[in-house]
Enzyme design. Structure first.
Site, PDB file in Angstrom:
ATOM      1  N   LYS A 113     -10.929  -6.113   2.630  1.00  0.00           N
ATOM      2  CA  LYS A 113     -10.551  -4.884   1.921  1.00  0.00           C
ATOM      3  C   LYS A 113     -10.332  -5.214   0.456  1.00  0.00           C
ATOM      4  CE  LYS A 113      -6.340  -2.804   2.364  1.00  0.00           C
ATOM      5  NZ  LYS A 113      -5.809  -2.885   0.971  1.00  0.00           N
ATOM      6  N   GLU A 118      -4.040   5.656  -0.238  1.00  0.00           N
ATOM      7  CA  GLU A 118      -2.594   5.379  -0.293  1.00  0.00           C
ATOM      8  C   GLU A 118      -1.877   6.297  -1.275  1.00  0.00           C
ATOM      9  OE1 GLU A 118      -1.424   1.284  -0.736  1.00  0.00           O
ATOM     10  OE2 GLU A 118       0.685   1.829  -0.976  1.00  0.00           O
TER      11      GLU A 118
HETATM   12  O1  KIV Z   1      -1.448  -4.784   1.569  1.00  0.00           O
HETATM   13  C1  KIV Z   1      -1.277  -3.884   2.399  1.00  0.00           C
HETATM   14  O2  KIV Z   1      -0.470  -3.995   3.334  1.00  0.00           O
HETATM   15  C2  KIV Z   1      -2.068  -2.685   2.257  1.00  0.00           C
HETATM   16  C3  KIV Z   1      -1.660  -1.500   3.074  1.00  0.00           C
HETATM   17  C4  KIV Z   1      -0.431  -0.944   2.482  1.00  0.00           C
HETATM   18  C5  KIV Z   1      -2.739  -0.507   3.206  1.00  0.00           C
HETATM   19  O3  KIV Z   1      -2.967  -2.646   1.491  1.00  0.00           O
END
Ligand code: KIV
Length: 271
Positions: free
Chosen positions: A118, A187
């Site tokens: 991600k 988010e």
């Molecule tokens: O780093 C994280 O935990 C995240 C979530 C809040 C989506 O990116």
């Protein structure tokens, strides 16, 4: 001969295929033992760079190094069998160029055996997302409140309070979807914007602090377990583990101080 069916991991296309369907369940996890529990209930587990704040006491996620993500990513993959594991690319590991992003994403995938990475950013990261996905790296995008940019944003601020900004958030969602992201974390955005973003793209939106107007939800595990002292306002707390740990540690300390240990009375007796 074992009659147990081998457990298959949830795949990236399976998550992508859940658009508009059964809501996608997700939580963060950073270690093998909590991941093993989450694995029985979640569709995907995120090894989020929030681990820098939650586990390592950092003020923001900006200081999280790549090696730390890999260490925790490995632990979570080892502890799980079923959920798709997504590992966050930390600040500084992907923004410079698509080539740098590919090198670091490949290292994360090789060394952790996770199923996807991600990264944060909308339209500005589209070229990188395309570069990665065309070369075999499945990418989950992250738009709206992007904590790695908290210094630019002036803190962790809810996005989209001003309707004039909605178009740029929707354009971000479209850009990452068109570039090949298989899902997008949305988010900290107001509910009507979350709904508009979800309608605008054909990939699942995964909300955090973004209402039920998304295709799935994610929370930081420690927040929903009541482990942190400052859970964000939007978090529904499902457990009070902080209080329970406090109670158990105090009981242990009292036992030790009164020499009432361990639990088994006769372990140290000579027969
Ligand atoms: O780093 C994280 O935990 C995240 C979530 C809040 C989506 O990116």
């Amino acid at each position: 001969m074992s009659t147990e069916k081998p457990v298959r991991r949830v795949t990236v296309p399976q998550i992508a295929g859940r658009k508009g369907g059964e809501p996608i369940v997700s939580l963060t996890s950073y270690h093998a033992h909590t991941a093993a529990i989450v694995d029985r209930h979640a569709d995907f587990i995120l090894v989020g760079d929030s681990l820098g704040m939650v586990m390592h006491g950092m003020e923001t996620t900006v200081g999280v190094p790549l090696e730390l993500m890999i260490t925790h990513g490995r632990a979570v993959v080892r502890g799980t069998r079923r959920a798709l594991i997504v590992v966050d690319m930390p600040f500084g590991s992907y923004e410079e160029s698509p080539g740098v992003a590919f090198r670091n994403a490949a290292q994360i995938m090789k060394e952790t055996q996770c199923g996807a990475v991600k990264l944060e950013g909308g339209a500005r990261m589209a070229e990188t997302i395309r570069f990665l996905t065309e070369r075999g790296v499945p990418v989950m995008a992250h738009i709206g409140l992007t904590p790695q940019s908290s210094h630019v944003m002036g803190g962790f601020r809810t996005q989209g309070r001003d309707a004039e900004t909605w178009e740029s958030h929707i354009a971000d969602a479209r850009a990452v979807a068109e570039a090949g992201a298989f899902a997008v974390v949305v988010e900290g955005v107001v509910e009507p914007l979350a709904r508009k973003i979800t309608q605008a793209v054909d990939i699942p939106t995964i909300g955090i602090g973004a209402s039920a107007g998304c295709d799935g939800q994610i929370l930081v595990l420690e927040d929903m377990l009541g482990l942190g002292d400052r859970p964000p306002k939007f978090v529904k707390v499902y457990g009070r583990l902080g209080d329970e740990i406090e109670r158990a540690v105090k009981a242990y300390a009292d036992d030790v101080r009164s020499r009432a240990f361990p639990g088994e009375d006769n372990v140290y007796r000579q027969s």
